[in-house]
Design a protein around this motif. Structure first.
Motif, mmCIF file in Angstrom:
data_model
loop_
_atom_site.group_PDB
_atom_site.id
_atom_site.type_symbol
_atom_site.label_atom_id
_atom_site.label_comp_id
_atom_site.label_asym_id
_atom_site.label_seq_id
_atom_site.Cartn_x
_atom_site.Cartn_y
_atom_site.Cartn_z
ATOM 1 N N TYR A 1 82.056 42.322 49.427
ATOM 2 C CA TYR A 1 81.220 42.235 50.625
ATOM 3 C C TYR A 1 81.085 40.770 51.030
ATOM 4 O O TYR A 1 80.989 39.889 50.176
ATOM 5 C CB TYR A 1 79.836 42.823 50.352
ATOM 6 N N GLN B 1 73.117 38.000 54.171
ATOM 7 C CA GLN B 1 72.649 37.150 55.271
ATOM 8 C C GLN B 1 72.666 35.710 54.791
ATOM 9 O O GLN B 1 71.856 35.329 53.950
ATOM 10 C CB GLN B 1 71.249 37.554 55.698
ATOM 11 N N GLN C 1 74.540 44.301 52.024
ATOM 12 C CA GLN C 1 74.527 43.441 53.207
ATOM 13 C C GLN C 1 74.105 42.038 52.792
ATOM 14 O O GLN C 1 73.246 41.865 51.941
ATOM 15 C CB GLN C 1 73.582 43.990 54.265
#
Length: 127
Positions: free
Chosen positions: A116, A4, A2
């Motif tokens: 990703y 950010q 993930q």
């Protein structure tokens, strides 16, 4: 993995911003970290990338940002950065960070080289 992204904003031409991209994952040091951008009505384009440990942490830049932008990484914080100086109105776009887990050198300037993607952060440069 993930991601950010943060650090976008509104800045006048000639100004600076630093974008950050925090990544999850236990093998961050091996990731290729890339930055891309997409302006309204345009395709997503390569900005900069920094290889992982297998690539010697080498950095590569688009010609349009070379000499103005600097990509770096801080492995202890699982974070990559994009320092943007001498910003121009044509740098206005949504900036995306991306991770290439097994990126090969020939693909790091293409979106195909990344597995990703973060959510994007808006950068607006006023004239």
């Amino acid at each position: 993995v993930q991601l950010q992204a943060s650090g976008g904003g509104l800045v006048q031409a000639g100004g600076s911003l630093r974008l950050s991209c925090a990544a999850s994952g236990r093998t961050f040091t091996t990731y290729t970290m890339g930055w891309f951008r997409q302006a309204p009505g345009k395709e997503r384009e390569f900005v900069a990338t920094i290889r992982g440990s297998g690539g010697g942490y080498r950095a590569y830049y688009a010609d349009s940002v070379k000499g103005r932008f600097t990509i770096s990484r801080e492995n202890a914080k699982n974070t990559a950065y994009l320092q943007m100086n001498s910003l121009k109105p044509e740098d206005t776009a949504v900036y995306y960070c991306a991770v290439g887990v097994g990126a090969i050198l020939s693909a790091v300037r293409s979106t195909r080289g990344y597995d990703y993607w973060g959510q994007g952060t808006q950068v607006t440069v006023s004239s």
